[in-house]
Motif scaffolding. Structure first.
Motif, mmCIF file in Angstrom:
data_model
loop_
_atom_site.group_PDB
_atom_site.id
_atom_site.type_symbol
_atom_site.label_atom_id
_atom_site.label_comp_id
_atom_site.label_asym_id
_atom_site.label_seq_id
_atom_site.Cartn_x
_atom_site.Cartn_y
_atom_site.Cartn_z
ATOM 1 N N ASP A 45 -3.329 -57.653 116.256
ATOM 2 C CA ASP A 45 -4.621 -56.917 116.573
ATOM 3 C C ASP A 45 -4.745 -55.975 115.742
ATOM 4 O O ASP A 45 -4.085 -54.929 116.002
ATOM 5 C CB ASP A 45 -4.625 -56.719 118.115
ATOM 6 N N PRO A 46 -5.715 -55.893 114.800
ATOM 7 C CA PRO A 46 -5.958 -54.880 113.690
ATOM 8 C C PRO A 46 -6.507 -53.683 114.353
ATOM 9 O O PRO A 46 -6.452 -52.583 113.978
ATOM 10 C CB PRO A 46 -6.865 -55.271 112.845
ATOM 11 N N ALA A 47 -6.919 -53.547 115.519
ATOM 12 C CA ALA A 47 -7.521 -52.419 116.373
ATOM 13 C C ALA A 47 -6.508 -51.692 117.095
ATOM 14 O O ALA A 47 -6.896 -50.445 117.498
ATOM 15 C CB ALA A 47 -8.565 -52.939 117.404
ATOM 16 N N LEU A 48 -5.219 -51.970 117.196
ATOM 17 C CA LEU A 48 -4.175 -51.372 117.986
ATOM 18 C C LEU A 48 -3.015 -51.483 117.145
ATOM 19 O O LEU A 48 -2.201 -52.470 116.966
ATOM 20 C CB LEU A 48 -4.131 -51.736 119.317
ATOM 21 N N ARG A 49 -2.149 -50.301 117.003
ATOM 22 C CA ARG A 49 -0.829 -50.464 116.380
ATOM 23 C C ARG A 49 0.069 -49.609 117.480
ATOM 24 O O ARG A 49 -0.425 -48.633 118.071
ATOM 25 C CB ARG A 49 -0.726 -49.737 115.080
ATOM 26 N N MET A 50 1.316 -50.251 117.786
ATOM 27 C CA MET A 50 2.073 -49.380 118.750
ATOM 28 C C MET A 50 3.491 -49.379 117.837
ATOM 29 O O MET A 50 3.882 -50.275 117.353
ATOM 30 C CB MET A 50 2.063 -50.406 120.021
ATOM 31 N N SER A 51 4.341 -48.157 118.472
ATOM 32 C CA SER A 51 5.444 -48.053 118.028
ATOM 33 C C SER A 51 6.419 -47.580 118.994
ATOM 34 O O SER A 51 5.845 -46.918 120.282
ATOM 35 C CB SER A 51 5.450 -46.959 117.057
ATOM 36 N N ILE A 52 7.853 -47.814 119.126
ATOM 37 C CA ILE A 52 8.718 -47.312 120.339
ATOM 38 C C ILE A 52 9.620 -46.556 119.443
ATOM 39 O O ILE A 52 10.299 -46.811 118.315
ATOM 40 C CB ILE A 52 9.314 -48.493 121.054
ATOM 41 N N GLN A 53 9.925 -45.320 120.064
ATOM 42 C CA GLN A 53 10.988 -44.378 119.501
ATOM 43 C C GLN A 53 12.042 -43.975 120.536
ATOM 44 O O GLN A 53 11.547 -43.986 121.644
ATOM 45 C CB GLN A 53 10.450 -42.945 118.966
ATOM 46 N N ARG A 54 13.102 -43.856 120.284
ATOM 47 C CA ARG A 54 14.193 -43.477 121.352
ATOM 48 C C ARG A 54 14.834 -42.005 120.900
ATOM 49 O O ARG A 54 15.946 -42.285 120.210
ATOM 50 C CB ARG A 54 15.280 -44.645 121.537
ATOM 51 N N PRO A 55 14.314 -40.922 121.169
ATOM 52 C CA PRO A 55 14.637 -39.760 120.511
ATOM 53 C C PRO A 55 16.183 -39.327 121.285
ATOM 54 O O PRO A 55 16.693 -38.525 120.563
ATOM 55 C CB PRO A 55 13.584 -38.735 120.964
ATOM 56 N N ALA A 56 16.211 -39.822 122.377
ATOM 57 C CA ALA A 56 17.650 -39.703 123.148
ATOM 58 C C ALA A 56 18.127 -40.696 124.228
ATOM 59 O O ALA A 56 17.101 -41.600 124.406
ATOM 60 C CB ALA A 56 17.616 -38.483 123.711
ATOM 61 N N PRO A 57 19.296 -40.862 124.451
ATOM 62 C CA PRO A 57 19.511 -41.880 125.422
ATOM 63 C C PRO A 57 18.710 -41.775 126.602
ATOM 64 O O PRO A 57 18.631 -40.720 127.044
ATOM 65 C CB PRO A 57 21.249 -41.566 125.539
ATOM 66 N N GLY A 58 18.040 -42.837 127.250
ATOM 67 C CA GLY A 58 17.570 -42.717 128.476
ATOM 68 C C GLY A 58 16.046 -42.352 128.222
ATOM 69 O O GLY A 58 15.335 -42.469 129.212
ATOM 70 N N LEU A 59 15.552 -41.993 126.930
ATOM 71 C CA LEU A 59 14.158 -41.609 126.716
ATOM 72 C C LEU A 59 13.825 -42.621 125.885
ATOM 73 O O LEU A 59 14.202 -43.153 125.028
ATOM 74 C CB LEU A 59 14.210 -40.224 126.103
ATOM 75 N N ALA A 60 12.358 -42.956 125.912
ATOM 76 C CA ALA A 60 11.632 -43.677 125.128
ATOM 77 C C ALA A 60 10.163 -43.136 124.792
ATOM 78 O O ALA A 60 9.575 -42.634 125.923
ATOM 79 C CB ALA A 60 11.572 -45.183 125.565
ATOM 80 N N VAL A 61 9.612 -43.251 123.770
ATOM 81 C CA VAL A 61 8.149 -42.776 123.444
ATOM 82 C C VAL A 61 7.688 -43.782 122.980
ATOM 83 O O VAL A 61 8.141 -44.513 121.940
ATOM 84 C CB VAL A 61 8.104 -41.781 122.471
ATOM 85 N N ILE A 62 6.379 -44.340 123.714
ATOM 86 C CA ILE A 62 5.632 -45.258 122.981
ATOM 87 C C ILE A 62 4.230 -44.764 122.536
ATOM 88 O O ILE A 62 3.407 -44.003 123.136
ATOM 89 C CB ILE A 62 4.975 -46.314 124.286
ATOM 90 N N GLY A 63 4.016 -44.796 121.238
ATOM 91 C CA GLY A 63 3.014 -44.343 120.397
ATOM 92 C C GLY A 63 2.034 -45.345 120.125
ATOM 93 O O GLY A 63 2.367 -46.507 119.804
ATOM 94 N N MET A 64 0.551 -45.070 120.322
ATOM 95 C CA MET A 64 -0.469 -45.993 120.076
ATOM 96 C C MET A 64 -1.484 -45.398 119.140
ATOM 97 O O MET A 64 -1.756 -44.136 119.305
ATOM 98 C CB MET A 64 -1.083 -46.180 121.478
ATOM 99 N N ASP A 65 -1.933 -46.082 118.243
ATOM 100 C CA ASP A 65 -3.038 -45.635 117.306
ATOM 101 C C ASP A 65 -4.079 -46.964 117.237
ATOM 102 O O ASP A 65 -3.639 -48.167 116.720
ATOM 103 C CB ASP A 65 -2.233 -45.508 115.996
ATOM 104 N N GLY A 66 -5.269 -46.630 117.559
ATOM 105 C CA GLY A 66 -6.476 -47.355 117.559
ATOM 106 C C GLY A 66 -7.243 -47.364 118.779
ATOM 107 O O GLY A 66 -7.210 -46.394 119.380
ATOM 108 N N GLU A 67 -7.492 -48.510 119.391
ATOM 109 C CA GLU A 67 -8.414 -49.036 120.422
ATOM 110 C C GLU A 67 -7.690 -49.503 121.649
ATOM 111 O O GLU A 67 -6.829 -50.479 121.500
ATOM 112 C CB GLU A 67 -9.524 -49.649 119.997
ATOM 113 N N ILE A 68 -7.807 -49.068 123.006
ATOM 114 C CA ILE A 68 -7.363 -49.617 124.221
ATOM 115 C C ILE A 68 -8.529 -50.137 124.944
ATOM 116 O O ILE A 68 -9.446 -49.365 125.423
ATOM 117 C CB ILE A 68 -6.605 -48.559 125.051
ATOM 118 N N ASP A 69 -8.720 -51.314 125.059
ATOM 119 C CA ASP A 69 -9.551 -52.088 125.789
ATOM 120 C C ASP A 69 -9.148 -53.287 126.483
ATOM 121 O O ASP A 69 -7.970 -53.547 126.477
ATOM 122 C CB ASP A 69 -10.690 -52.120 124.970
#
Length: 160
Positions: A43-67
């Protein structure tokens, strides 16, 4: 060339000069070419990424539209992260989201409930734009752990 039938006779008329040439319409969007070459951008309207800065932690980043069209992908990604055995905290970074509707707000409420059931901290970074506004207008921000940045959300995480 136009062929028409009148009664039992066929009449042939050559009107090639009368009809203007039709413009060619591209059959593919620009991003569809990426899929043909192995890209995984559905979907060109939304990009997602997952980062794991430390064990047991996750960061989901989103860029675009949520609908309504992007919510199922987001829901599935969050569900997968929340069912991970070693996850203690999940940060959802929405600071780059350019549009969100009530479907996205509902998605955050459900994610908060799932996280509470599993004993996982859920932190939301709404940013300063449309996400913060819809959370403020609906009052949903009162039930979420909202932070100004990912760094602030990670600093509030309780270490197990």
């Amino acid at each position: 060339m136009i062929i028409s039938r009148t009664g039992s006779k066929a009449v042939v008329t050559n009107n090639a000069a009368a009809a203007p040439p039709q413009p060619t319409i591209p059959t593919r969007r620009n991003w569809e070419g990426e899929l043909a070459h192995g890209a995984h951008r559905l979907d060109p309207a939304l990009r997602m990424s997952i980062q794991r800065p430390a064990p047991g932690l996750a960061v989901i980043g989103m860029d675009g539209e949520i609908d309504l069209s992007t919510a199922p992908r987001i829901t599935e990604l969050i569900r997968q992260r929340l069912t991970a055995a070693v996850l203690h905290a999940l940060v959802i970074d929405l600071s780059k989201v350019s549009f969100i509707d009530t479907t996205g707000a509902e998605l955050l409420i459900r994610a908060q409930r799932r996280a509470e059931q599993r004993g996982i901290e859920l932190h939301v970074v709404p940013g300063a734009g449309c996400v913060k506004r819809i959370l403020d207008l609906t009052g949903i921000d009162a039930g979420l752990n909202c932070h100004d940045s990912v760094e602030a959300a990670l600093a509030h995480h309780r270490r197990p």
